[in-house]
Motif scaffolding. Sequence first.
Motif, PDB file in Angstrom:
ATOM      1  N   VAL A 289     -74.279 -19.786 -13.280  1.00 16.89           N
ATOM      2  CA  VAL A 289     -74.973 -19.908 -12.008  1.00 16.89           C
ATOM      3  C   VAL A 289     -75.730 -18.616 -11.739  1.00 16.89           C
ATOM      4  CG1 VAL A 289     -74.730 -20.242  -9.526  1.00 16.89           C
ATOM      5  CG2 VAL A 289     -73.260 -21.511 -11.105  1.00 16.89           C
ATOM      6  N   SER A 290     -77.010 -18.737 -11.432  1.00 15.18           N
ATOM      7  CA  SER A 290     -77.812 -17.583 -11.024  1.00 15.18           C
ATOM      8  C   SER A 290     -77.445 -17.229  -9.593  1.00 15.18           C
ATOM      9  CB  SER A 290     -79.306 -17.913 -11.130  1.00 15.18           C
ATOM     10  OG  SER A 290     -80.079 -16.853 -10.611  1.00 15.18           O
ATOM     11  N   SER A 291     -76.859 -16.059  -9.412  1.00 17.40           N
ATOM     12  CA  SER A 291     -76.323 -15.683  -8.109  1.00 17.40           C
ATOM     13  C   SER A 291     -76.622 -14.212  -7.850  1.00 17.40           C
ATOM     14  CB  SER A 291     -74.811 -15.963  -8.088  1.00 17.40           C
ATOM     15  OG  SER A 291     -74.233 -15.605  -6.865  1.00 17.40           O
ATOM     16  N   GLU A 292     -75.935 -13.642  -6.853  1.00 15.29           N
ATOM     17  CA  GLU A 292     -76.051 -12.213  -6.555  1.00 15.29           C
ATOM     18  C   GLU A 292     -74.734 -11.480  -6.788  1.00 15.29           C
ATOM     19  OE1 GLU A 292     -78.780 -10.592  -5.942  1.00 15.29           O
ATOM     20  OE2 GLU A 292     -80.004 -12.413  -5.970  1.00 15.29           O
ATOM     21  N   VAL A 293     -73.711 -12.232  -7.245  1.00 12.19           N
ATOM     22  CA  VAL A 293     -72.408 -11.623  -7.515  1.00 12.19           C
ATOM     23  C   VAL A 293     -71.924 -12.102  -8.888  1.00 12.19           C
ATOM     24  CG1 VAL A 293     -71.750 -11.413  -5.102  1.00 12.19           C
ATOM     25  CG2 VAL A 293     -71.182 -13.502  -6.350  1.00 12.19           C
ATOM     26  N   PHE A 294     -71.056 -11.287  -9.485  1.00 10.84           N
ATOM     27  CA  PHE A 294     -70.435 -11.711 -10.746  1.00 10.84           C
ATOM     28  C   PHE A 294     -69.054 -12.272 -10.453  1.00 10.84           C
ATOM     29  CE2 PHE A 294     -67.490 -10.897 -14.247  1.00 10.84           C
ATOM     30  CZ  PHE A 294     -68.124 -11.596 -15.265  1.00 10.84           C
ATOM     31  N   TYR A 295     -68.790 -13.453 -11.006  1.00  9.93           N
ATOM     32  CA  TYR A 295     -67.475 -14.071 -10.857  1.00  9.93           C
ATOM     33  C   TYR A 295     -67.221 -14.963 -12.067  1.00  9.93           C
ATOM     34  CZ  TYR A 295     -63.756 -17.163  -9.220  1.00  9.93           C
ATOM     35  OH  TYR A 295     -62.592 -17.879  -9.127  1.00  9.93           O
TER      36      TYR A 295
ATOM     37  N   SER B  21     -77.868 -10.047 -10.112  1.00 12.62           N
ATOM     38  CA  SER B  21     -79.247  -9.786 -10.513  1.00 12.62           C
ATOM     39  C   SER B  21     -79.334  -8.515 -11.348  1.00 12.62           C
ATOM     40  CB  SER B  21     -80.141  -9.655  -9.278  1.00 12.62           C
ATOM     41  OG  SER B  21     -80.206 -10.878  -8.581  1.00 12.62           O
ATOM     42  N   PHE B  22     -80.281  -8.509 -12.298  1.00 16.41           N
ATOM     43  CA  PHE B  22     -80.480  -7.344 -13.164  1.00 16.41           C
ATOM     44  C   PHE B  22     -80.966  -6.149 -12.336  1.00 16.41           C
ATOM     45  CE2 PHE B  22     -83.385  -4.795 -15.795  1.00 16.41           C
ATOM     46  CZ  PHE B  22     -82.483  -4.356 -16.761  1.00 16.41           C
ATOM     47  N   GLY B  23     -80.404  -4.978 -12.665  1.00 14.92           N
ATOM     48  CA  GLY B  23     -80.815  -3.762 -11.982  1.00 14.92           C
ATOM     49  C   GLY B  23     -80.020  -3.449 -10.748  1.00 14.92           C
ATOM     50  N   LYS B  24     -79.064  -4.318 -10.364  1.00 15.47           N
ATOM     51  CA  LYS B  24     -78.237  -4.063  -9.193  1.00 15.47           C
ATOM     52  C   LYS B  24     -76.801  -3.772  -9.644  1.00 15.47           C
ATOM     53  CE  LYS B  24     -81.122  -6.693  -6.014  1.00 15.47           C
ATOM     54  NZ  LYS B  24     -81.163  -7.728  -4.955  1.00 15.47           N
ATOM     55  N   SER B  25     -75.935  -3.559  -8.663  1.00 14.97           N
ATOM     56  CA  SER B  25     -74.581  -3.099  -8.982  1.00 14.97           C
ATOM     57  C   SER B  25     -73.736  -4.177  -9.655  1.00 14.97           C
ATOM     58  CB  SER B  25     -73.885  -2.625  -7.698  1.00 14.97           C
ATOM     59  OG  SER B  25     -73.850  -3.677  -6.745  1.00 14.97           O
ATOM     60  N   GLN B  26     -73.969  -5.451  -9.319  1.00 16.83           N
ATOM     61  CA  GLN B  26     -73.175  -6.526  -9.890  1.00 16.83           C
ATOM     62  C   GLN B  26     -73.582  -6.796 -11.344  1.00 16.83           C
ATOM     63  OE1 GLN B  26     -70.648  -8.365  -8.669  1.00 16.83           O
ATOM     64  NE2 GLN B  26     -70.588  -7.556  -6.581  1.00 16.83           N
ATOM     65  N   ARG B  27     -72.599  -7.182 -12.132  1.00 16.85           N
ATOM     66  CA  ARG B  27     -72.866  -7.479 -13.548  1.00 16.85           C
ATOM     67  C   ARG B  27     -73.850  -8.640 -13.657  1.00 16.85           C
ATOM     68  NH1 ARG B  27     -68.168  -9.237 -17.886  1.00 16.85           N
ATOM     69  NH2 ARG B  27     -69.546  -9.967 -19.542  1.00 16.85           N
ATOM     70  N   SER B  28     -74.887  -8.455 -14.471  1.00 14.01           N
ATOM     71  CA  SER B  28     -75.969  -9.447 -14.532  1.00 14.01           C
ATOM     72  C   SER B  28     -76.114 -10.112 -15.887  1.00 14.01           C
ATOM     73  CB  SER B  28     -77.307  -8.769 -14.179  1.00 14.01           C
ATOM     74  OG  SER B  28     -77.616  -7.764 -15.145  1.00 14.01           O
ATOM     75  N   SER B  29     -75.296  -9.776 -16.856  1.00 17.79           N
ATOM     76  CA  SER B  29     -75.424 -10.386 -18.193  1.00 17.79           C
ATOM     77  C   SER B  29     -74.042 -10.715 -18.731  1.00 17.79           C
ATOM     78  CB  SER B  29     -76.151  -9.445 -19.158  1.00 17.79           C
ATOM     79  OG  SER B  29     -75.428  -8.231 -19.304  1.00 17.79           O
ATOM     80  N   TYR B  30     -74.045 -11.637 -19.697  1.00 17.35           N
ATOM     81  CA  TYR B  30     -72.787 -12.112 -20.284  1.00 17.35           C
ATOM     82  C   TYR B  30     -73.052 -12.383 -21.760  1.00 17.35           C
ATOM     83  CZ  TYR B  30     -68.370 -14.729 -20.575  1.00 17.35           C
ATOM     84  OH  TYR B  30     -67.102 -15.151 -20.889  1.00 17.35           O
ATOM     85  N   ALA B  31     -72.343 -11.683 -22.632  1.00 21.22           N
ATOM     86  CA  ALA B  31     -72.493 -11.880 -24.083  1.00 21.22           C
ATOM     87  C   ALA B  31     -71.356 -12.766 -24.571  1.00 21.22           C
ATOM     88  CB  ALA B  31     -72.473 -10.535 -24.803  1.00 21.22           C
TER      89      ALA B  31
END
Length: 560
Positions: A274-280, A299-309
Amino acid sequence: RNNDEGVSHRKTYRGREHIDQKNGMKRKRYNTNDRGRYHHNDRMRGPKNYHHRDGRRSHHHQHRGPRRDTQQGPQRNHYGKKGGNQKPRYIQAGFAQVEGKSLNIIIANNIKGKFNSFYTKIKGLLEKQSFDAIVAIGQFFSDQYEEEDLYYLNGKMRIPIPTYYIKFESNQFTEKEIPDNLHGIDDCQITTLPLGLRVCTFCKSSMKSGQFLRQSNNFEGGLVDLMITHDSPANILQEVEAPSQEIQDVIKSGKNPNAINVLVETICPRYHFVSSEVFYERLPYRHHYLMTKFITLGSFGKSQRSSYAMKIVPRLFCTKEQYKANPPPVVTNTPFKAIAQITPASLESIKERCWFCLASPKVEKHLITTIGESTYMALPHGGITQDHLLIIPVNHVSSTSIADTTTQDELKKFYKAVSSYFQSKNQNTIFIERCQFSTLKPMHVYVDAHPLPISCTFEAVVEEMKKQADSLMIFEENESLISPPTDQQAYISIQYYNCTQNKWSYILIKHLPQRFKMNYTREVLVQLLNLSPDRVNWRNCTTEKQDEIQLKKDTIKAFS
């Protein structure tokens, strides 16, 4: 005309003759039904290949597929003819992927045109580990770019890895030429990427979303690797420990959660991003035998994690062993069962349309032979043979395992009476219960009872069932009763009675595909009884009402 190898070609009214001038041999390959199947000698394999006696290919003929000069013996080619093995399914689908190979994928959210900083990080990551692709969810482009970011769009800087973005209304590529390694995925559809990954997108294309949801009823569950949405499904936080209040507020702020519920329950994706503003990252939850991992990204560039490998073997290439291997240590039940709790009013409406509820006007009461305290027995409408019986709980329950004690005790009495009756006719007996849970429309469970010839052993039943089963279904066999699962997993329960040995045997089949064929058990019985294949469909077995009434009278007399 002649070529350097001394072979001439001339057209005929049916095809082309190949004349070996050195050896005086004449061969003909037709251009119609036999195209590509003519073998010049034993070395020739595969379609549209022409080999000379010394093993060389003629340059006048197109070569397709690998050379198979070293293969020996009567093997089969891609078309089922002699000369090579059958094509694997991923080659049939047009992919060059090696079956069973895992892919390293990066999921990144809301790049928003920050290509320079994003791909700089990716380049550093690629120096340490190889990745096959990036799937960019959320907003990939932007209205305003820095000069360094534009280099990746106009081709001055090369995108270092294949990147796939979602094409919704506000996320379209506006430059003249699409740069290398950048690919768009249409919204509101299921797309198979060149890597073999199947991706379902349901983001912001409102015009397409309604049609896509209507079509989703025909989708088969378990075949989608990645599902990408911009909203979270309703009640996704059920069955797990509640996260922080910030995460709860963001997840519950979706605009269309119920539509996503329907889609997720139908498709059963392996990963739901889900594209969101928080990582969960939620604990995996189970759909029947399938499991889904739910993850929201910031989102990329903010404090929350924005990528998942992640490392994944696409379902298209997955072997049975790989699909079942390394299950997560903790799995919850589906969180969606709390969404559609059946209200008393809706349950009454379901009972009115049910074929097996005695108060329903749809019940064909002329087929009922015996009514007990909590269970009754009837003839099926369109039985496989005249001895086919149904044993049905009076209450509307989806499984005998969740029926009350009175119903379960009475079911055992019916099993004993039916098996004793067929034993008097020197026949074995099989009882089959199929349970398919549904939170939206709970089914009314019933048990098929049917005699089998004394020569039909328990081993023969197991063999035929496995022969017609899906490759991922799990069989448990025992000489004592196997308790069905109680966590709303679909199952098939078999009870087999051997009349000569006075012995019961049991089979429990789990991990049924979500849309597994409804006629599975009828197909097995038709094969075991050596009947015509058209009797698999109950509609081909129906008789006139007067004949059914007479058969009911004969059945009551036989049991009295």
